[in-house]
Structure formats: structure tokens, C-alpha cells
Enzyme design. Structure first.
Site, PDB file in Angstrom:
ATOM      1  N   GLY A  16     -14.431 -12.878 -15.182  1.00 11.76           N
ATOM      2  CA  GLY A  16     -13.496 -11.763 -14.949  1.00 11.76           C
ATOM      3  C   GLY A  16     -12.429 -11.641 -16.019  1.00 11.76           C
ATOM      4  N   GLY A  17     -12.747 -12.088 -17.241  1.00  9.74           N
ATOM      5  CA  GLY A  17     -11.756 -12.102 -18.316  1.00  9.74           C
ATOM      6  C   GLY A  17     -11.375 -10.730 -18.847  1.00  9.74           C
ATOM      7  N   GLY A  19     -10.534  -8.252 -16.773  1.00 14.49           N
ATOM      8  CA  GLY A  19      -9.652  -7.636 -15.787  1.00 14.49           C
ATOM      9  C   GLY A  19      -8.193  -7.889 -16.129  1.00 14.49           C
ATOM     10  N   ILE A  21      -5.651 -10.023 -14.682  1.00  8.55           N
ATOM     11  CA  ILE A  21      -5.209 -11.410 -14.863  1.00  8.55           C
ATOM     12  C   ILE A  21      -6.075 -12.104 -15.911  1.00  8.55           C
ATOM     13  CG2 ILE A  21      -4.983 -13.662 -13.715  1.00  8.55           C
ATOM     14  CD1 ILE A  21      -4.312 -12.063 -11.114  1.00  8.55           C
ATOM     15  N   THR A 136      -6.028 -16.262  -3.021  1.00  7.72           N
ATOM     16  CA  THR A 136      -4.888 -15.338  -2.906  1.00  7.72           C
ATOM     17  C   THR A 136      -4.022 -15.692  -1.700  1.00  7.72           C
ATOM     18  OG1 THR A 136      -4.317 -13.041  -2.384  1.00  7.72           O
ATOM     19  CG2 THR A 136      -6.487 -13.758  -1.712  1.00  7.72           C
ATOM     20  N   ASP A 137      -2.752 -15.306  -1.763  1.00  4.24           N
ATOM     21  CA  ASP A 137      -1.878 -15.537  -0.601  1.00  4.24           C
ATOM     22  C   ASP A 137      -2.317 -14.709   0.604  1.00  4.24           C
ATOM     23  OD1 ASP A 137      -1.042 -12.992  -1.451  1.00  4.24           O
ATOM     24  OD2 ASP A 137       1.091 -13.481  -1.447  1.00  4.24           O
ATOM     25  N   GLU A 138      -3.151 -13.671   0.359  1.00  2.00           N
ATOM     26  CA  GLU A 138      -3.586 -12.819   1.469  1.00  2.00           C
ATOM     27  C   GLU A 138      -4.457 -13.569   2.476  1.00  2.00           C
ATOM     28  OE1 GLU A 138      -4.947  -8.915   0.991  1.00  2.00           O
ATOM     29  OE2 GLU A 138      -3.701  -8.466  -0.741  1.00  2.00           O
ATOM     30  N   TYR A 164     -11.182  -7.524   2.034  1.00  2.00           N
ATOM     31  CA  TYR A 164     -10.931  -8.244   0.766  1.00  2.00           C
ATOM     32  C   TYR A 164     -10.458  -9.662   1.050  1.00  2.00           C
ATOM     33  CZ  TYR A 164      -8.130 -10.042  -3.095  1.00  2.00           C
ATOM     34  OH  TYR A 164      -7.577 -10.867  -4.048  1.00  2.00           O
ATOM     35  N   LYS A 168     -12.168 -13.369   0.279  1.00  2.00           N
ATOM     36  CA  LYS A 168     -11.519 -14.401  -0.549  1.00  2.00           C
ATOM     37  C   LYS A 168     -11.365 -15.698   0.259  1.00  2.00           C
ATOM     38  CE  LYS A 168     -10.069 -14.099  -4.210  1.00  2.00           C
ATOM     39  NZ  LYS A 168     -10.661 -14.247  -5.564  1.00  2.00           N
ATOM     40  N   ASN A 194       0.681 -10.088  -8.445  1.00  2.00           N
ATOM     41  CA  ASN A 194       0.985 -10.112  -9.885  1.00  2.00           C
ATOM     42  C   ASN A 194       1.377  -8.727 -10.378  1.00  2.00           C
ATOM     43  OD1 ASN A 194      -0.572 -12.677 -11.684  1.00  2.00           O
ATOM     44  ND2 ASN A 194      -0.634 -12.632  -9.458  1.00  2.00           N
TER      45      ASN A 194
HETATM   46  P1  NAD Z   1      -9.170  -7.157 -11.540  1.00  2.00           P
HETATM   47  O1  NAD Z   1      -9.788  -6.306 -10.493  1.00  2.00           O
HETATM   48  O2  NAD Z   1      -8.176  -6.559 -12.456  1.00  2.00           O
HETATM   49  O3  NAD Z   1     -10.309  -7.817 -12.459  1.00  2.00           O
HETATM   50  C1  NAD Z   1     -11.483  -8.361 -11.917  1.00  2.00           C
HETATM   51  C2  NAD Z   1     -12.459  -8.592 -13.070  1.00  2.00           C
HETATM   52  O4  NAD Z   1     -13.646  -9.193 -12.513  1.00  2.00           O
HETATM   53  C3  NAD Z   1     -12.904  -7.297 -13.765  1.00  2.00           C
HETATM   54  O5  NAD Z   1     -12.855  -7.470 -15.164  1.00  2.00           O
HETATM   55  C4  NAD Z   1     -14.325  -7.092 -13.293  1.00  2.00           C
HETATM   56  O6  NAD Z   1     -15.147  -6.400 -14.222  1.00  2.00           O
HETATM   57  C5  NAD Z   1     -14.786  -8.528 -13.058  1.00  2.00           C
HETATM   58  N1  NAD Z   1     -15.885  -8.618 -12.081  1.00  2.00           N
HETATM   59  C6  NAD Z   1     -15.927  -8.059 -10.850  1.00  2.00           C
HETATM   60  N2  NAD Z   1     -17.097  -8.339 -10.247  1.00  2.00           N
HETATM   61  C7  NAD Z   1     -17.809  -9.113 -11.124  1.00  2.00           C
HETATM   62  C8  NAD Z   1     -19.079  -9.729 -11.073  1.00  2.00           C
HETATM   63  N3  NAD Z   1     -19.876  -9.618  -9.993  1.00  2.00           N
HETATM   64  N4  NAD Z   1     -19.484 -10.459 -12.134  1.00  2.00           N
HETATM   65  C9  NAD Z   1     -18.692 -10.581 -13.238  1.00  2.00           C
HETATM   66  N5  NAD Z   1     -17.475 -10.011 -13.338  1.00  2.00           N
HETATM   67  C10 NAD Z   1     -17.036  -9.287 -12.289  1.00  2.00           C
HETATM   68  O7  NAD Z   1      -8.576  -8.415 -10.748  1.00  2.00           O
HETATM   69  P2  NAD Z   1      -7.229  -9.249 -11.008  1.00  2.00           P
HETATM   70  O8  NAD Z   1      -6.114  -8.574 -10.346  1.00  2.00           O
HETATM   71  O9  NAD Z   1      -7.158  -9.589 -12.445  1.00  2.00           O
HETATM   72  O10 NAD Z   1      -7.572 -10.556 -10.158  1.00  2.00           O
HETATM   73  C11 NAD Z   1      -8.251 -11.668 -10.744  1.00  2.00           C
HETATM   74  C12 NAD Z   1      -8.452 -12.743  -9.680  1.00  2.00           C
HETATM   75  O11 NAD Z   1      -7.183 -13.171  -9.187  1.00  2.00           O
HETATM   76  C13 NAD Z   1      -9.244 -12.285  -8.462  1.00  2.00           C
HETATM   77  O12 NAD Z   1     -10.066 -13.346  -8.044  1.00  2.00           O
HETATM   78  C14 NAD Z   1      -8.180 -11.984  -7.423  1.00  2.00           C
HETATM   79  O13 NAD Z   1      -8.682 -12.139  -6.109  1.00  2.00           O
HETATM   80  C15 NAD Z   1      -7.150 -13.039  -7.761  1.00  2.00           C
HETATM   81  N6  NAD Z   1      -5.755 -12.710  -7.405  1.00  2.00           N
HETATM   82  C16 NAD Z   1      -5.195 -11.540  -7.860  1.00  2.00           C
HETATM   83  C17 NAD Z   1      -3.859 -11.270  -7.559  1.00  2.00           C
HETATM   84  C18 NAD Z   1      -3.186  -9.998  -8.048  1.00  2.00           C
HETATM   85  O14 NAD Z   1      -2.047  -9.737  -7.646  1.00  2.00           O
HETATM   86  N7  NAD Z   1      -3.791  -9.222  -8.917  1.00  2.00           N
HETATM   87  C19 NAD Z   1      -3.120 -12.166  -6.774  1.00  2.00           C
HETATM   88  C20 NAD Z   1      -3.746 -13.347  -6.312  1.00  2.00           C
HETATM   89  C21 NAD Z   1      -5.064 -13.597  -6.650  1.00  2.00           C
HETATM   90  O1  DAU Z   2      -1.039 -10.746  -2.580  1.00  2.00           O
HETATM   91  C1  DAU Z   2      -2.011 -10.895  -3.582  1.00  2.00           C
HETATM   92  C2  DAU Z   2      -2.884  -9.663  -3.627  1.00  2.00           C
HETATM   93  O2  DAU Z   2      -2.076  -8.615  -4.171  1.00  2.00           O
HETATM   94  C3  DAU Z   2      -4.146  -9.834  -4.444  1.00  2.00           C
HETATM   95  O3  DAU Z   2      -4.948 -10.832  -3.859  1.00  2.00           O
HETATM   96  C4  DAU Z   2      -4.920  -8.504  -4.519  1.00  2.00           C
HETATM   97  O4  DAU Z   2      -6.053  -8.637  -5.346  1.00  2.00           O
HETATM   98  C5  DAU Z   2      -3.996  -7.453  -5.103  1.00  2.00           C
HETATM   99  O5  DAU Z   2      -4.657  -6.196  -5.093  1.00  2.00           O
HETATM  100  C6  DAU Z   2      -2.703  -7.351  -4.294  1.00  2.00           C
HETATM  101  O6  DAU Z   2      -2.951  -6.812  -2.977  1.00  2.00           O
HETATM  102  P1  DAU Z   2      -1.965  -5.728  -2.314  1.00  2.00           P
HETATM  103  O7  DAU Z   2      -2.733  -4.971  -1.302  1.00  2.00           O
HETATM  104  O8  DAU Z   2      -0.694  -6.353  -1.885  1.00  2.00           O
HETATM  105  O9  DAU Z   2      -1.638  -4.827  -3.621  1.00  2.00           O
HETATM  106  P2  DAU Z   2      -1.536  -3.234  -3.822  1.00  2.00           P
HETATM  107  O10 DAU Z   2      -0.985  -3.028  -5.175  1.00  2.00           O
HETATM  108  O11 DAU Z   2      -2.786  -2.531  -3.446  1.00  2.00           O
HETATM  109  O12 DAU Z   2      -0.427  -2.818  -2.752  1.00  2.00           O
HETATM  110  C7  DAU Z   2       0.866  -3.388  -2.779  1.00  2.00           C
HETATM  111  C8  DAU Z   2       1.670  -2.750  -1.645  1.00  2.00           C
HETATM  112  O13 DAU Z   2       1.892  -1.373  -1.962  1.00  2.00           O
HETATM  113  C9  DAU Z   2       0.954  -2.777  -0.318  1.00  2.00           C
HETATM  114  O14 DAU Z   2       1.892  -3.033   0.725  1.00  2.00           O
HETATM  115  C10 DAU Z   2       0.382  -1.368  -0.174  1.00  2.00           C
HETATM  116  C11 DAU Z   2       1.376  -0.513  -0.926  1.00  2.00           C
HETATM  117  N1  DAU Z   2       0.783   0.679  -1.580  1.00  2.00           N
HETATM  118  C12 DAU Z   2      -0.285   0.494  -2.398  1.00  2.00           C
HETATM  119  C13 DAU Z   2      -0.869   1.560  -3.036  1.00  2.00           C
HETATM  120  C14 DAU Z   2      -2.075   1.354  -3.932  1.00  2.00           C
HETATM  121  C15 DAU Z   2       1.337   1.942  -1.385  1.00  2.00           C
HETATM  122  O15 DAU Z   2       2.314   2.097  -0.637  1.00  2.00           O
HETATM  123  N2  DAU Z   2       0.747   3.016  -2.001  1.00  2.00           N
HETATM  124  C16 DAU Z   2      -0.344   2.872  -2.825  1.00  2.00           C
HETATM  125  O16 DAU Z   2      -0.838   3.883  -3.360  1.00  2.00           O
END
Ligand code: NAD
Ligand code: DAU
Length: 357
Positions: A16-17, A19, A21, A136-138, A164, A168, A194
């Protein structure tokens, strides 16, 4: 552990490099551990973007492989060529998982199990190799809003509430099972929300910032009282590196920044930074099963590994992030004019004045 052991050359398989993170982590490792080699395995879903790595994807220390983590033969070959795995690839957007859970089970559960089986075979034969898994904290579910001092620790029960987070949690438990059953060297992180550069604009911060930059309104779910803990992605990258190098085998570490904001507070901060008024907020129906509050205690990571969130403090970190989207308009305009547009139309309908063509 000695410096010699910490500085040993590694070849990381990062899944997932491309994406959000993942690309920040590739950049972080190139800067912090320039002698390490990186293989980036990514299938390039709509969240994956080669442009995210345009500045660092060069030289003999970096290699990109387009492929799926569910492809056992490919995954096993790549693990065999690498020393350790940082497994980030996932389907990550809660709203998409509510529309269709299938890809989440396939990638997040089956994909993780595929990596675990391949790692077990290769690492056991070699008697070395660590897997770091980004949970994830979720997975802990939701906290009420009336007891703001309560936080999840690593021992809190897992109560995921949406497809989701359930996928996870399943993957997180599979990682635990492979450590307990086969003594596979695994470490799990459970991180909060993040923010930072290159985040796909389906997530709230880049969605709201880019909408406002385009002169569009921002869709706030429900009453906006839901609370999230916001960490800058570089702080999460430093946590991933810390657990890779120094985490205890089999351990789980919460990663948080103690930076809790309601969605209303976040929205008003973004409106202020971009010079917009409250009329730009569009109140839309709430997300189904919308978790009220995520808050975690990151004390274990801080005490055991000396990690600190150093780059997450608001408003400076949020200002830097907003500026990144202001300065990188071509990046997000390209993303928003692609497949994303169809998703947005399905999710919210068209913006006023847009033809949809
Ligand atoms: P993202 O959606 O931005 O990126 C995910 C990446 O994974 C993409 O580049 C996508 O092409 C790749 N991918 C998806 N399915 C795949 C598959 N089957 N094979 C190979 N590659 C695949 O996600 P992110 O926000 O960068 O999150 C990265 C990781 O961190 C995830 O595991 C997510 O659950 C975890 N995480 C994210 C957050 C957050 O706030 N973004 C918080 C806690 C944990
Ligand atoms: O807590 C870690 C998680 O944070 C990661 O594991 C997930 O991959 C990441 O997507 C994120 O999940 P959230 O659901 O918290 O993130 P999102 O940005 O979708 O939403 C953040 C908050 O904002 C949530 O309470 C919903 C709200 N929201 C989101 C969107 C997209 C809105 O009010 N309007 C919107 O359009």
C-alpha cells in the site's frame, strides 16, 4: 538493543505504498534510513496514486511492483526478497464499506491472511523477519461524549461498529493468532485519524479543504459533534519505524496524538484558515452507525519505546497541511476529476451548478 542492531540494513516490503500513509512512509524511510531498500507492492485502487511518490521513486534503493496482496505467489516471492514487511495496504474508507463490504473483507482479511501465510513460510525457514501491521483505533468501537476522560488502552475489548473496522479487527486478530500459534514475529499498531499531504480527498480533511478551495460547500454529517483524535502522518510514520526496530514481538501499540476535536471544531478551523464563512457548511444526513468518539491512550508506546507525537500540534500542523493542498492544486484536481467524481455523485449528488459531464 545496540545501535549496530538498530542500524542493520534492511529491505522493507511496504504494502500500500502508493496510498496516503504508505507514500509518506516511503518518503520518511528514504530520509531516515537512506541505506535501506524498499519494495512497494500496491494494486493501485483509486486511493493508490503513483504521483504520490514522484519525488522519491527513483534509484536502486526503491522498486514498485503493481500487484495484489491476495496474490499468494507474488507475495511469497517478494517476501523472500525482503527482510521485513510493513503491511499498510487496505480498503480504508468507512463510507465505502457501508456501500459495499465485499472488497473490505477480500483485501483487509483475506489479503492479510495471504501475507501472514507467506511470511510464515519464508520467515520461519529463514528464522528472521518481522511483520508490522497497521490496524486502527476504530477496532475498539465508540466512546460516549459525556465521559471525555475515558480512553481506550491496548487491553480494551474490540467492538468494531462498521464493516471497515470489523474487517480491520478480523485482520488484527489474525495477526495476533499467527504470533500466538506459530511465534511469527509480528507487531500491531492501532492508530487514530491521520492528516497530512497526499491524503485521498474522500477523507474529511482533504475533502473539505479542496471543496473550499474550489468554492464548493462541505458536507458535515449529522450534528457534527463526533470526535476524532488527529495525528500528523509523519508522527505515525515515526511510530511505525519505532515498532519495526524496537517494538516487542507480539505486542500491540496504540498510536495517538492527544489532539481531540469535534467535526464542528475541525470544520470551523478549516473555514477560518481558508477565509470562508459558515454558509459554506452543508448539513447532510448522518453516516450510518457513525461512531461518536475515538480516543486512545498511547502511553505504552511512549513509555516502552520513547515515542512522542512531535508534529501534530494544532493549529500549526493543520495550517501546514492546508498549505500543502493550496500549493499542490494539480495533484488534487487530477484525483478529483477521476473515478472519485462518480463516487462523490453517488454519495452526495452533484454540487450546485455542476453538470456532471
Ligand atoms: P489509503 O486508502 O490512502 O491507501 C491504501 C493503499 O492500499 C492504496 O495505495 C491502495 O492502492 C492499496 N491497496 C488497496 N487494496 C490493495 C490490494 N488488494 N493489494 C495491494 N494494494 C492495495 O489508506 P491509508 O489512509 O494510507 O491507510 C493505510 C493503512 O493504515 C490502512 O491499513 C489503514 O487501515 C491504516 N490506518 C489508517 C488511518 C488513517 O487515518 N488514514 C488510521 C489508522 C490506520
Ligand atoms: O480512526 C482511524 C480511521 O480514521 C482510519 O482507520 C480510517 O482508515 C480513516 O478513514 C479514518 O476514519 P474516519 O471515518 O474517522 O475518517 P473520515 O475522514 O471518513 O471521517 C472523519 C469524521 O468526519 C467522521 O466523524 C465522519 C465525518 N465526515 C466525513 C466525511 C467524509 C463528515 O462529516 N463529512 C464527510 O464528508
Amino acid at each position: 538493543m545496540t545501535d549496530t542492531l538498530l542500524n542493520v540494513d534492511r529491505h522493507l516490503l511496504i504494502t500500500g505504498g502508493c496510498g496516503f500513509i504508505g507514500s509518506n512512509f516511503v518518503r520518511f524511510i528514504r530520509a531516515q534510513r537512506p541505506a535501506w531498500r524498499i519494495t512497494n507492492l500496491d494494486s493501485l485502487t483509486e486511493a493508490g496514486n503513483l504521483q504520490n511518490l514522484a519525488d522519491v521513486a527513483v534509484g536502486e534503493h526503491y522498486r514498485f511492483i503493481k500487484g495484489n496482496i491476495c496474490d499468494r505467489a507474488l507475495v511469497e516471492r517478494l517476501i523472500d526478497e525482503c527482510t521485513d514487511i510493513v503491511h499498510l495496504a487496505a480498503e480504508t474508507h468507512v463510507d465505502r464499506s457501508i456501500m459495499d463490504a465485499g472488497p473490505f473483507v477480500q483485501t483487509n482479511v483475506v489479503g492479510t491472511q495471504t501475507i501472514l501465510d507467506a511470511a510464515l513460510k519464508v520467515f520461519k525457514a529463514r528464522s528472521s523477519g518481522r511483520l508490522v501491521f497497521a490496524s486502527t483505533d476504530e477496532v475498539y468501537g465508540s466512546l460516549p461524549l459525556d465521559t471525555m476522560s475515558e480512553r481506550f488502552t491496548e487491553d480494551s475489548p474490540l467492538r468494531p461498529n462498521n464493516p471497515y473496522s470489523a474487517s480491520k479487527a478480523a485482520a488484527d486478530m489474525m495477526v495476533r493468532a499467527y504470533h500466538e500459534t506459530f511465534a511469527l514475529d509480528c507487531v500491531v499498531t492501532r492508530c487514530c485519524n491521520n492528516f497530512g499531504p497526499n491524503q485521498f480527498p474522500e477523507k474529511v480533511i482533504p475533502l473539505f479543504v479542496t471543496n473550499l478551495l474550489e468554492g464548493h460547500s462541505v458536507p458535515l454529517y449529522g450534528d457534527g459533534k463526533n470526535v476524532r483524535d488527529w495525528i500528523h502522518v509523519e508522527d505515525y510514520c515515526s511510530a511505525l519505524l519505532a515498532v519495526l526496530e524496537r517494538g516487542h514481538s507480539g505486542a500491540t501499540y496504540n498510536v495517538g496524538a492527544n489532539n481531540e476535536r469535534s467535526n464542528l471544531e475541525l470544520t470551523h478551523e478549516l473555514l477560518r484558515l481558508l477565509g470562508c464563512g459558515p454558509e459554506m457548511v452543508r448539513h447532510v444526513p448522518d453516516r450510518l452507525g457513525h461512531d461518536l468518539r475515538y480516543a486512545i491512550d498511547a502511553g505504552k508506546l511512549e513509555c516502552e519505546l520513547g515515542w512522542q507525537a512531535e508534529r501534530s500540534a494544532w493549529p500549526a500542523a493543520l495550517e501546514r497541511t492546508v498549505k500543502w493542498y493550496q500549493d499542490n492544486e494539480s495533484w488534487w484536481r487530477a484525483v478529483k476529476s477521476g473515478a472519485y467524481k462518480d463516487y462523490y455523485k453517488r454519495q452526495y449528488g452533484l454540487f450546485e451548478g455542476e453538470s456532471g459531464e
